[in-house]
Enzyme design. Sequence first.
Site, PDB file in Angstrom:
ATOM      1  N   ASN A  32       0.707  -0.844   0.127  1.00  0.00           N
ATOM      2  CA  ASN A  32      -0.096  -0.044  -0.414  1.00  0.00           C
ATOM      3  C   ASN A  32       1.547   1.181   0.062  1.00  0.00           C
ATOM      4  O   ASN A  32       1.963   1.542   1.307  1.00  0.00           O
ATOM      5  CB  ASN A  32      -0.907  -0.460   1.421  1.00  0.00           C
ATOM      6  CG  ASN A  32      -2.217   1.638   1.342  1.00  0.00           C
ATOM      7  OD1 ASN A  32      -1.909   2.122   0.207  1.00  0.00           O
ATOM      8  ND2 ASN A  32      -2.259   1.489   2.805  1.00  0.00           N
ATOM      9  N   GLY A  76       3.549  -8.397   5.050  1.00  0.00           N
ATOM     10  CA  GLY A  76       2.536  -6.975   4.431  1.00  0.00           C
ATOM     11  C   GLY A  76       1.561  -7.060   5.449  1.00  0.00           C
ATOM     12  O   GLY A  76       0.719  -8.673   6.212  1.00  0.00           O
ATOM     13  N   TYR A 140      -2.125  -5.267  18.430  1.00  0.00           N
ATOM     14  CA  TYR A 140      -0.899  -5.914  16.999  1.00  0.00           C
ATOM     15  C   TYR A 140      -0.515  -7.462  17.768  1.00  0.00           C
ATOM     16  O   TYR A 140      -0.266  -8.143  17.178  1.00  0.00           O
ATOM     17  CB  TYR A 140       0.369  -4.906  16.811  1.00  0.00           C
ATOM     18  CG  TYR A 140       1.782  -5.313  16.335  1.00  0.00           C
ATOM     19  CD1 TYR A 140       1.630  -5.022  14.956  1.00  0.00           C
ATOM     20  CD2 TYR A 140       3.225  -5.881  17.013  1.00  0.00           C
ATOM     21  CE1 TYR A 140       2.206  -6.778  14.213  1.00  0.00           C
ATOM     22  CE2 TYR A 140       3.812  -6.786  16.654  1.00  0.00           C
ATOM     23  CZ  TYR A 140       3.252  -6.454  14.464  1.00  0.00           C
ATOM     24  OH  TYR A 140       4.588  -7.549  13.920  1.00  0.00           O
ATOM     25  N   ASN A 169      14.064  -7.675  17.451  1.00  0.00           N
ATOM     26  CA  ASN A 169      13.738  -6.701  17.706  1.00  0.00           C
ATOM     27  C   ASN A 169      14.998  -6.185  16.051  1.00  0.00           C
ATOM     28  O   ASN A 169      16.229  -5.951  16.384  1.00  0.00           O
ATOM     29  CB  ASN A 169      14.719  -5.198  18.937  1.00  0.00           C
ATOM     30  CG  ASN A 169      13.540  -5.433  19.840  1.00  0.00           C
ATOM     31  OD1 ASN A 169      13.100  -6.449  20.542  1.00  0.00           O
ATOM     32  ND2 ASN A 169      13.270  -4.361  19.574  1.00  0.00           N
ATOM     33  N   LYS A 178       9.611   4.149   8.733  1.00  0.00           N
ATOM     34  CA  LYS A 178       8.836   3.874   9.460  1.00  0.00           C
ATOM     35  C   LYS A 178       8.575   5.144  10.828  1.00  0.00           C
ATOM     36  O   LYS A 178       7.307   4.718  11.704  1.00  0.00           O
ATOM     37  CB  LYS A 178       9.291   2.536  10.248  1.00  0.00           C
ATOM     38  CG  LYS A 178       9.209   1.005   9.430  1.00  0.00           C
ATOM     39  CD  LYS A 178      10.632   0.808  10.439  1.00  0.00           C
ATOM     40  CE  LYS A 178       9.065   0.008  11.172  1.00  0.00           C
ATOM     41  NZ  LYS A 178       9.566  -1.447  11.913  1.00  0.00           N
ATOM     42  N   SER A 180       8.235   6.939  13.826  1.00  0.00           N
ATOM     43  CA  SER A 180       8.914   6.376  14.907  1.00  0.00           C
ATOM     44  C   SER A 180       8.994   4.883  15.327  1.00  0.00           C
ATOM     45  O   SER A 180       8.909   4.856  16.348  1.00  0.00           O
ATOM     46  CB  SER A 180       7.793   7.381  16.379  1.00  0.00           C
ATOM     47  OG  SER A 180       6.104   6.481  15.439  1.00  0.00           O
ATOM     48  N   PHE A 201      16.563   6.809  26.632  1.00  0.00           N
ATOM     49  CA  PHE A 201      15.966   6.810  28.443  1.00  0.00           C
ATOM     50  C   PHE A 201      16.496   6.201  29.318  1.00  0.00           C
ATOM     51  O   PHE A 201      17.615   4.870  28.589  1.00  0.00           O
ATOM     52  CB  PHE A 201      14.289   5.744  28.219  1.00  0.00           C
ATOM     53  CG  PHE A 201      13.290   5.781  26.577  1.00  0.00           C
ATOM     54  CD1 PHE A 201      12.155   7.727  27.102  1.00  0.00           C
ATOM     55  CD2 PHE A 201      12.468   5.407  26.182  1.00  0.00           C
ATOM     56  CE1 PHE A 201      11.366   7.032  25.720  1.00  0.00           C
ATOM     57  CE2 PHE A 201      12.102   4.833  25.509  1.00  0.00           C
ATOM     58  CZ  PHE A 201      11.220   6.340  25.518  1.00  0.00           C
ATOM     59  N   GLY A 203      17.365   4.662  32.393  1.00  0.00           N
ATOM     60  CA  GLY A 203      17.827   2.967  32.575  1.00  0.00           C
ATOM     61  C   GLY A 203      18.172   2.142  30.984  1.00  0.00           C
ATOM     62  O   GLY A 203      17.963   0.899  31.196  1.00  0.00           O
TER      63      GLY A 203
END
Length: 310
Positions: A32, A76, A140, A169, A178, A180, A201, A203
């Site tokens: 898309n 997809g 998700y 990951n 993509k 963020s 972040f 930690g």
Amino acid sequence: MIIVTGGAGFIGSNIVKALNDKGITDILVVDNLKDGTKFVNLVDLNIADYMDKEDFLIQIMAGEEFGEIEAIFHEGACSSTTEWDGKYMMDNNYQYSKELLHYCLEREIPFLYASSAATYGGRTSDFIESREYEQPLNVYGYSKFLFDEYVRQILPEANSQIVGFRYFNVYGPREGHKGSMASVAFHLNTQLNNGESPKLFEGSDGFKRDFVYVGDVADVNLWFWENGVSGIFNLGTGRAESFQAVADATLAFHKKGSIEYIPFPDKLKGRYQAFTQADLTNLRKAGYDKPFKTVAEGVTEYMAWLNRDA
């Protein structure tokens, strides 16, 4: 012909590249392109045809033929872990996948699809491809989990290959669209190139993920297709490395900068995977024995790609 859904996206376009590297160009990319920026992932690749996802799904549901199909790599999906529209997510990720699966089963076409480590939810150990370890934290992850469960019912009776990969990951080339949802390595590189302090972040030395390089992910997909193995498999490195390690490798490449640590956002508390590490027992048992790049190796290669025109 080989069909790659999500072929203009991050992992899909890397699978197209891996196929090209093997001399395969008879590829139909389905995507898309409402997000027009994704086209850049295809400009240096060779494909035979492109089709919009909606048109493709209509033809699939009508049982139309596309000529001889050697395999469908189904990448997809809506991959945003922060999308909470459940109907949209289930239509995109669950119903669409079921339609494609049955199309492939009827014609004995190998079907290789993207699952996700999000199926495991907030676990901190035992990321094992079995029902008792699965408890997704977001819609998700639930959509991916439900399709895996559906596949599990069908696998014993299937006469053709079905294989799902639980991506951990993933980072690397062709993820720029993509926003963020792009990897930490991508964002740190952008911040450095914009003259900003790269941010993590607080930690982040304690947040550990199984970061897997997208080139390795594409390699696993092609190996399974070539070897005809079925099942649902974790696809990570088997090593948890910290976000700090990603930052260290990025800074080492750029030879400048220092990390600015920012407070952890309230909206992510309780919905954030602080630790992931793929159990590769089943992947290795299936016969895939190649090593996976470490964060230091993968991030260095990725930085060279991102800054190739600098």
